[in-house]
Write a protein that holds these residues in place. Structure first.
Motif, mmCIF file in Angstrom:
data_model
loop_
_atom_site.group_PDB
_atom_site.id
_atom_site.type_symbol
_atom_site.label_atom_id
_atom_site.label_comp_id
_atom_site.label_asym_id
_atom_site.label_seq_id
_atom_site.Cartn_x
_atom_site.Cartn_y
_atom_site.Cartn_z
ATOM 1 N N ASN A 74 3.712 -33.179 -44.924
ATOM 2 C CA ASN A 74 3.600 -31.745 -45.221
ATOM 3 C C ASN A 74 4.676 -31.230 -46.176
ATOM 4 O O ASN A 74 4.848 -30.029 -46.309
ATOM 5 N N ASN A 76 -1.256 -27.350 -47.711
ATOM 6 C CA ASN A 76 -0.302 -26.508 -48.433
ATOM 7 C C ASN A 76 -0.844 -26.145 -49.805
ATOM 8 O O ASN A 76 -0.290 -26.507 -50.850
ATOM 9 N N TYR A 121 -8.930 -10.534 -46.112
ATOM 10 C CA TYR A 121 -8.766 -10.398 -44.659
ATOM 11 C C TYR A 121 -9.414 -9.109 -44.163
ATOM 12 O O TYR A 121 -10.178 -9.098 -43.199
ATOM 13 N N HIS A 143 -5.431 -21.622 -45.180
ATOM 14 C CA HIS A 143 -6.050 -21.625 -43.855
ATOM 15 C C HIS A 143 -7.558 -21.805 -43.893
ATOM 16 O O HIS A 143 -8.194 -21.873 -42.852
ATOM 17 N N HIS A 172 -12.601 -21.249 -41.701
ATOM 18 C CA HIS A 172 -11.270 -21.659 -41.262
ATOM 19 C C HIS A 172 -11.161 -23.169 -41.125
ATOM 20 O O HIS A 172 -12.085 -23.838 -40.664
ATOM 21 N N GLU A 180 -4.672 -27.962 -39.306
ATOM 22 C CA GLU A 180 -3.686 -26.880 -39.224
ATOM 23 C C GLU A 180 -3.549 -26.153 -40.562
ATOM 24 O O GLU A 180 -3.594 -26.789 -41.620
ATOM 25 N N PRO A 181 -3.354 -24.838 -40.538
ATOM 26 C CA PRO A 181 -3.132 -24.119 -41.800
ATOM 27 C C PRO A 181 -1.842 -24.570 -42.464
ATOM 28 O O PRO A 181 -0.897 -24.980 -41.786
ATOM 29 N N GLY A 182 -1.812 -24.484 -43.794
ATOM 30 C CA GLY A 182 -0.611 -24.874 -44.521
ATOM 31 C C GLY A 182 0.251 -23.671 -44.851
ATOM 32 O O GLY A 182 0.061 -22.572 -44.321
ATOM 33 N N LEU A 183 1.205 -23.901 -45.757
ATOM 34 C CA LEU A 183 2.156 -22.851 -46.141
ATOM 35 C C LEU A 183 1.544 -21.919 -47.182
ATOM 36 O O LEU A 183 0.870 -22.376 -48.107
ATOM 37 N N ARG A 184 1.854 -20.626 -47.041
ATOM 38 C CA ARG A 184 1.501 -19.661 -48.072
ATOM 39 C C ARG A 184 2.651 -19.635 -49.098
ATOM 40 O O ARG A 184 3.748 -20.123 -48.807
ATOM 41 N N ASN A 220 6.055 -18.606 -47.969
ATOM 42 C CA ASN A 220 6.535 -19.554 -46.961
ATOM 43 C C ASN A 220 7.021 -20.849 -47.616
ATOM 44 O O ASN A 220 7.915 -21.522 -47.102
ATOM 45 N N ALA A 269 -0.445 -9.087 -42.456
ATOM 46 C CA ALA A 269 -1.469 -10.095 -42.146
ATOM 47 C C ALA A 269 -1.445 -11.263 -43.107
ATOM 48 O O ALA A 269 -1.766 -12.395 -42.723
ATOM 49 N N ASN A 323 1.015 -11.754 -45.931
ATOM 50 C CA ASN A 323 2.231 -12.008 -46.725
ATOM 51 C C ASN A 323 2.089 -11.575 -48.181
ATOM 52 O O ASN A 323 2.887 -11.970 -49.035
#
Lengths: 950, 76
Positions: free
Chosen positions: A334, A364, A378, A589, A596, A617-621, A624, A904, A906
């Protein structure tokens, strides 16, 4: 390939339901009632000679060339201004008509230079064509009489010239400026022989209000208004229809070519987003594609303090692969990721997220939509069920009330703004909610019914106050809510907005807008007929961006303004492919189609198709990623077509994150600010150099077509594929159409999309599937995509970015017409003529308090940083509010913006920063330091001198 | 990952769901964290919560502690 020549029907189409049948030159023609004789004739393939008529503007009847004879009627009426009647019998060519037309042409030519052979319009001149059509063989008056041959040519505009000596005063340019563009910059000044086209107050075009959209140039039948590129190069010999790579309107253009050289970009009449109109960026600002700053060879370096070294593609790709593999081996799967671009095609963004998920083995992946419209995705998905706007652009022509919040379409989405302004001139009412007095608030023939100049950061309070008025004054569309929305959610929401703290009187305290003005605007929105909301980044780029999007959706549902033409919720996307980048699964995500990553069934579809295991799993925005870089867990980044150093907030934090990484790969056209911190540079391709698709703000999928070879050797999708290969995974695509086939196979809303269909239909709006094989212009008709519309509670929470004694002013940022985003493209064109530097708009009161004069250099400082730029004193901004753009790296406006972001998503809070403004005597220490580093980091060691780009 | 920043972000999420009844708010906050936060972010905030969770709103603290259920994945 050949030069595409669209049919000019002379007058606009009638949209009447009733039809009439006429006989023209012996042929029966059935057309909608209200059609002109000229257009009906052209429908039958009969071209009536004309000069002052063209089908983009209303008939004018001045040139007297399109005369016809009608059985049973006296005289020779103009066919452009005479509508057809049932049973009418028309003759377009008689002895009488021939003589009249020839006489008229003689008069025109007696005052027109006879330099056809050396004229730039030779081969594309309607006057020349008409002289031929009417059989002009002599000009009995000669050319010795009074004439305009010595009139001085206006060359002030960087892109086109105005030569009054060649003008026939047909008024097409004047009418195009009024009817198509809506700027009213041109007029016919003087009378009789002295009448002439005048820009502004009879001043040079560049000094006038002209916005350089090109509508006048397009409308001109002679060489009077002509592109400088045509004067320089000559007439094009073939053309290719493609899509503009600037804003989210997604205009279709004909790239008119001579070999691989672009002669000009001409807006395409059949383009469903723009219907033949354009703005200064798409029409003229394509010169960056040949700019000397283009990087055409891959480059690498060990450290960011080293000069760049040109290398082969193999060496560069090998470096990317070995570094990314090394980092993953040392720091885990990751520890690397990618940022896709809203400027690249759907196929390219799809491939980048596939690279991350299937080759890097993590999620990511993020996109620059993170910092603009992620709250839209969103907010609308939670309320309506789909992460996109509800309408097509044409819908605005059915709107009775237009509410614009946090958007400045005349600058950021100019072609759509022209459509909107046309509807406003027809009588639709306008509400503008914006801290600034944007051009829409009051301009030629347009005045907003209400301008609500709220303080930055108070959108939610404002939307709740509008909702309070609608609910407590009984203006809810109860039938719509009962039939199409979740009743329980509505009841909770209605009770919430009815509370006293959500009243306009309470909101006035936060927003600074009088309660009665808020109430009046709410009543107009709820009762004025079809009401449509258009919004932009002034909504999303706040700590409550998502909440405001939800509040907007609530308002539209409560008033029944969803599910038909003329209404809806319409996010105006900033860049050309923001919608597409989001659709293509660029967010960490979700997979393509907004599903999703944790959904086992969906993930299983992709795993089966791609033949790999995918992380659930969701990754980094993006924000982040910088944080993770600082703690050492994220060390490798592939950035395709984005300049995060210039465009993302709190530049110092971004740079600190980048400096902490071990391998940054930038793929772009130019060495940009982000590449100052990169270790590998991969030269990208412009939209003219590749095939693909863009999806615009109305969900319209448009084709991008290659008109020249990639200057650096590879299209961007080929580069991504080559990285995958270097890392050991073969993707095997030979053309972007194969990537689209995969997208369609795996994404239900795209399942009906193929390149063949796009070629046949021109474009389609998703969802495009078995249910809607030709696409979906209007969404949520009869039922929301999620089933019942979902009202959500939207409590106003004031931002933590507060003003105080040290930072008493609020800064908000935005865009300007002539520049685009970080300016990497437009700064390298003559668009810099209009906007050579970022300016700080400040109210006269605030300026006086600080002893500032117009044009003074000022220091703009926040808690994050400081920069110096020049001040423009204007009451467009309210006291206490200042405004600037972020187009120039010398200014680095984002060194000032804060680290706050939407709860919600970022998405950064660009639109609210507490600042102080003071006189300055030069660049700040940050600017000096940054410029010094920037110069150092752009050094290139060239083993062999490269030929300059054309 | 700076705990201060994560605490701030988590509380922002908590504030949006604050109007909801306790259990529902906790579930929605947790759901948001699971769906949108990278595992290393969840791991860091969970570590902070397990150490007392100073600065976290009560509902947010409760929501974060529910992440222990998938802590095996989170730790990865």
């Amino acid at each position: 390939m050949s030069l595409i020549s669209e049919i000019d029907y002379g007058t606009p189409a009638s949209h009447a339901d009733k039809t009439v049948t006429v006989t023209i030159d012996g042929f029966a023609v059935t057309v909608p009632e209200g059609t002109s004789i000229m257009r009906a004739a052209m429908e039958a393939g009969i071209q009536v000679p004309k000069l002052c008529a063209t089908d983009s503007i209303e008939a004018f009847g001045s040139c007297r060339l399109c005369l016809v004879e009608i059985e049973g009627r006296a005289g020779t009426p103009a066919s452009c201004t005479t509508p057809v009647g049932n049973g009418m019998v028309v003759k377009t060519q008689t002895g009488k008509l021939k003589k009249l037309r020839r006489d008229v042409m003689e008069l025109y030519i007696s005052d027109h230079p006879l330099d056809c052979l050396t004229c730039a319009a030779n081969g594309d001149c309607e006057l020349q064509d008409m002289a031929g059509a009417v059989g002009l063989r002599e000009v009995r008056y000669g050319q010795e009489g009074a004439n305009h041959f010595d009139a001085v040519k206006d060359q002030s505009n960087p892109y086109f010239t105005f030569d009054p000596a060649k003008c026939i005063v047909c008024s097409r340019c004047v009418r195009a400026c009024e009817e198509v563009q809506g700027t009213f910059a041109l007029t016919i000044d003087g009378r009789g022989f002295a009448s002439h086209v005048a820009a502004g107050m009879d001043e040079p075009f560049l000094a006038s209000e002209c916005v350089s959209c090109g509508a006048c140039v397009q409308a001109c039948p002679t060489a009077t208004l002509i592109e400088k590129s045509v004067i320089e190069i000559g007439q094009p010999e073939h053309s290719v229809v493609t899509t503009c790579a600037y804003c989210g309107v997604g205009c279709s253009f004909k790239a008119e070519m001579r070999g691989e050289e672009v002669v000009r970009m001409v807006p395409y009449k059949d383009g469903k987003a723009n219907h033949g109109h354009s703005c200064v960026k798409g029409r003229f600002a394509w010169g960056y594609t040949n700019h000397r700053d283009r990087i055409l060879k891959p480059m690498i370096r060990e450290r960011i303090s080293d000069p760049w070294r040109e290398v082969s593609w193999d060496e560069a790709l090998g470096r990317v692969a070995s570094e990314f593999k090394r980092i993953q081996a040392q720091r885990g799967r990751n520890s690397i990721g990618a940022i896709t671009s809203s400027r690249c095609t759907n196929e390219e963004t799809y491939l980048v997220q596939k690279l991350v998920r299937a080759v890097f083995g993590n999620n990511n992946t993020d996109t620059c939509a993170r910092v603009c419209h992620s709250p839209t995705g969103y907010g609308l998905s939670k309320t309506f069920g789909t992460s996109a706007g509800t309408q097509d652009f044409d819908s605005v022509s059915e709107a009775d009330v237009i509410l614009v919040i946090g958007a400045n379409p005349t600058d950021a989405h100019p072609v759509f703004a022209s459509r909107m302004k046309k509807r406003l001139r027809e009588g639709a009412k306008l509400i503008v909610i914006d801290p600034r007095r944007t051009d829409l608030v009051r301009s030629a023939h347009i005045e907003a019914a209400y301008h609500l100049p709220l303080l930055p950061g108070t959108n939610v309070a404002m939307m709740n106050a509008l909702a309070h008025t609608i609910v407590t004054e009984g203006l809810v569309d109860e039938k719509f809510v009962r039939e199409q929305c979740d009743g329980e959610a509505f009841a909770d929401w209605a009770a919430f907005v009815s509370r006293p703290e959500n009243s306009p009187e309470a909101a006035a305290h936060f927003t600074g807008v009088p309660a009665e003005t808020i109430r009046a605007a709410a009543r107009l929105y709820a009762t004025g007929g079809n009401a449509a909301i258009y919004y932009g980044l002034g909504v999303t780029e706040h700590s409550q961006g998502t909440t405001t999007v939800m509040a907007i959706a609530n308002l539209a549902m409560a008033t029944g303004n969803i599910g038909r033409e003329g209404v809806g919720v319409n996010p105006l996307r900033g860049q050309n492919n923001v919608q597409g980048a989001c659709d293509m699964g660029s967010f960490p995500h979700e997979l393509p189609g907004y599903r999703h990553i944790s959904d086992d069934i969906v993930r299983g579809l992709f795993e089966k198709d791609w033949g790999v295991h995918l992380d659930a799993e969701p990754g980094l925005r993006i924000p982040n990623m910088f944080d993770a870089a600082m703690d050492g867990s994220f060390q490798g980044l592939y950035v395709q077509g984005e300049d995060i150093v210039q465009s993302d907030p709190d530049s110092k934090h971004v740079i600190a994150g980048l400096k902490a990484m071990e391998c940054i790969v930038v793929q772009d056209l130019f060495l940009n600010e982000t590449s100052n911190y990169a270790h590998v540079f991969l030269p990208g391709s412009t939209f003219l150099e590749k095939d693909g698709t863009f999806t615009n703000a109305e969900r319209r999928i448009n084709r991008v077509r290659k008109v020249m070879s990639p200057k650096a050797g590879m299209a961007d999708w080929e580069i991504t594929q080559a990285i995958a290969k270097a890392m050991g995974v073969n993707m095997h695509y030979t053309h972007p159409s194969e990537i689209m086939a995969e997208i369609a196979r795996l994404t239900p809303s795209f399942s009906g999309v193929t390149y063949d269909k796009l070629d046949a239909l021109g474009s389609v709006q998703w969802p495009c599937n078995d249910t809607a094989p030709e696409g979906t212009p209007t969404m949520h008709i009869g039922q929301f995509v999620r089933g019942k519309g979902n009202f959500l509670i939207t409590e106003f929470v004031a931002t933590d970015e507060r003003t105080g004694p040290r930072f008493p002013l609020l800064l908000t940022t935005g865009r300007i017409l002539s520049q685009y985003n970080v300016g990497a493209q437009t700064r390298r064109t003559d668009n810099a003529t209009w906007h050579a530097e970022d300016l700080l708009e400040i109210h006269p009161h605030d300026a006086e308090e600080r002893g500032l004069h117009n044009g003074a250099l000022v220091r703009l400082e926040s808690r994050s940083g400081a920069t110096s730029l020049r001040a423009r004193i204007t009451d467009r901004v309210a006291p206490g509010v200042v405004y600037t753009t972020f187009h120039h790296p010398d200014t680095q406006a984002n060194v000032v913006t804060s680290d706050y972001s939407d709860w919600a998503t970022n998405c950064p809070e660009y639109k609210v920063t507490a600042v102080q403004v003071a006189p300055s005597n030069g660049p700040t220490a940050w600017q000096d330091e940054y410029q010094s580093h920037s110069r150092e980091s752009r050094r290139i060691d060239r083993a062999v001198p490269l030929p300059a780009a054309e | 990952m700076s705990p201060d920043k994560l605490i701030y972000m988590a509380n922002q999420i908590g504030r949006f769901f604050a109007h909801q009844p306790g259990d529902k708010a906790v579930a929605n906050i947790a759901d948001h964290l699971v769906k949108f936060w990278d595992p290393r972010m969840r791991s860091a905030i969970l570590k902070h919560a397990e150490a007392g969770g100073q600065g976290l709103q009560p509902a947010v603290l409760q929501a974060v502690l529910t992440l222990r259920a998938d802590a095996g994945q989170v730790a990865g």
